[in-house]
Design a protein around this motif. Structure first.
Motif, mmCIF file in Angstrom:
data_model
loop_
_atom_site.group_PDB
_atom_site.id
_atom_site.type_symbol
_atom_site.label_atom_id
_atom_site.label_comp_id
_atom_site.label_asym_id
_atom_site.label_seq_id
_atom_site.Cartn_x
_atom_site.Cartn_y
_atom_site.Cartn_z
ATOM 1 N N ASP A 29 0.828 -1.205 0.000
ATOM 2 C CA ASP A 29 0.000 0.000 0.000
ATOM 3 C C ASP A 29 0.867 1.262 0.000
ATOM 4 O O ASP A 29 0.606 2.200 -0.756
ATOM 5 C CB ASP A 29 -0.931 0.000 1.207
ATOM 6 C CG ASP A 29 -1.893 1.165 1.186
ATOM 7 O OD1 ASP A 29 -2.787 1.189 0.330
ATOM 8 O OD2 ASP A 29 -1.725 2.066 2.037
ATOM 9 N N LEU A 30 1.911 1.283 0.828
ATOM 10 C CA LEU A 30 2.812 2.432 0.873
ATOM 11 C C LEU A 30 3.463 2.653 -0.490
ATOM 12 O O LEU A 30 3.556 3.784 -0.973
ATOM 13 C CB LEU A 30 3.881 2.217 1.946
ATOM 14 C CG LEU A 30 4.943 3.313 2.044
ATOM 15 C CD1 LEU A 30 4.312 4.663 2.377
ATOM 16 C CD2 LEU A 30 5.987 2.941 3.070
ATOM 17 N N ARG A 32 2.272 1.892 -3.384
ATOM 18 C CA ARG A 32 1.265 2.456 -4.298
ATOM 19 C C ARG A 32 1.102 3.956 -4.076
ATOM 20 O O ARG A 32 0.965 4.724 -5.030
ATOM 21 C CB ARG A 32 -0.070 1.744 -4.124
ATOM 22 C CG ARG A 32 -0.037 0.325 -4.659
ATOM 23 C CD ARG A 32 -1.358 -0.373 -4.440
ATOM 24 N NE ARG A 32 -1.292 -1.755 -4.895
ATOM 25 C CZ ARG A 32 -2.267 -2.644 -4.736
ATOM 26 N NH1 ARG A 32 -3.403 -2.297 -4.128
ATOM 27 N NH2 ARG A 32 -2.132 -3.865 -5.172
ATOM 28 N N TRP A 33 1.117 4.391 -2.805
ATOM 29 C CA TRP A 33 1.024 5.831 -2.508
ATOM 30 C C TRP A 33 2.236 6.568 -3.062
ATOM 31 O O TRP A 33 2.110 7.634 -3.665
ATOM 32 C CB TRP A 33 0.933 6.066 -0.993
ATOM 33 C CG TRP A 33 -0.434 5.914 -0.443
ATOM 34 C CD1 TRP A 33 -0.911 4.872 0.292
ATOM 35 C CD2 TRP A 33 -1.534 6.826 -0.569
ATOM 36 N NE1 TRP A 33 -2.225 5.077 0.622
ATOM 37 C CE2 TRP A 33 -2.629 6.274 0.111
ATOM 38 C CE3 TRP A 33 -1.687 8.051 -1.198
ATOM 39 C CZ2 TRP A 33 -3.860 6.906 0.180
ATOM 40 C CZ3 TRP A 33 -2.914 8.684 -1.131
ATOM 41 C CH2 TRP A 33 -3.982 8.113 -0.446
ATOM 42 N N TYR A 38 -2.483 6.050 -6.175
ATOM 43 C CA TYR A 38 -3.699 6.560 -5.552
ATOM 44 C C TYR A 38 -3.758 8.060 -5.813
ATOM 45 O O TYR A 38 -3.272 8.861 -5.035
ATOM 46 C CB TYR A 38 -3.691 6.315 -4.043
ATOM 47 C CG TYR A 38 -3.673 4.863 -3.624
ATOM 48 C CD1 TYR A 38 -4.453 3.920 -4.254
ATOM 49 C CD2 TYR A 38 -2.889 4.444 -2.563
ATOM 50 C CE1 TYR A 38 -4.442 2.598 -3.853
ATOM 51 C CE2 TYR A 38 -2.872 3.128 -2.147
ATOM 52 C CZ TYR A 38 -3.659 2.202 -2.796
ATOM 53 O OH TYR A 38 -3.657 0.904 -2.390
#
Length: 62
Positions: A29-30, A32-33, A38
């Protein structure tokens, strides 16, 4: 309390890594940020200078 699913893989989230199930999913997730995956699409507002140029007026006078 109902356990929510990990937003990356769908497995049950753990309290230690909430809202993820593991450090791996948190890192995914990190990443992707940081890569900009995102992003909130935005519509750029028209510039006042462009509007004035099209109308033939000086924006400084408004």
């Amino acid at each position: 309390m109902a356990t929510k699913a990990c937003p990356i893989c769908g497995k049950p989230a753990t309290e230690k890594h909430a809202p993820f199930c593991s450090p791996r999913c948190a890192d995914v997730d990190l990443n992707r940020w940081l890569k900009g995956a995102y992003a909130i699409p935005a519509v750029e507002a028209e510039d006042a200078d462009e509007d004035a140029a099209e109308a033939g007026t000086d924006p400084a006078l408004h």
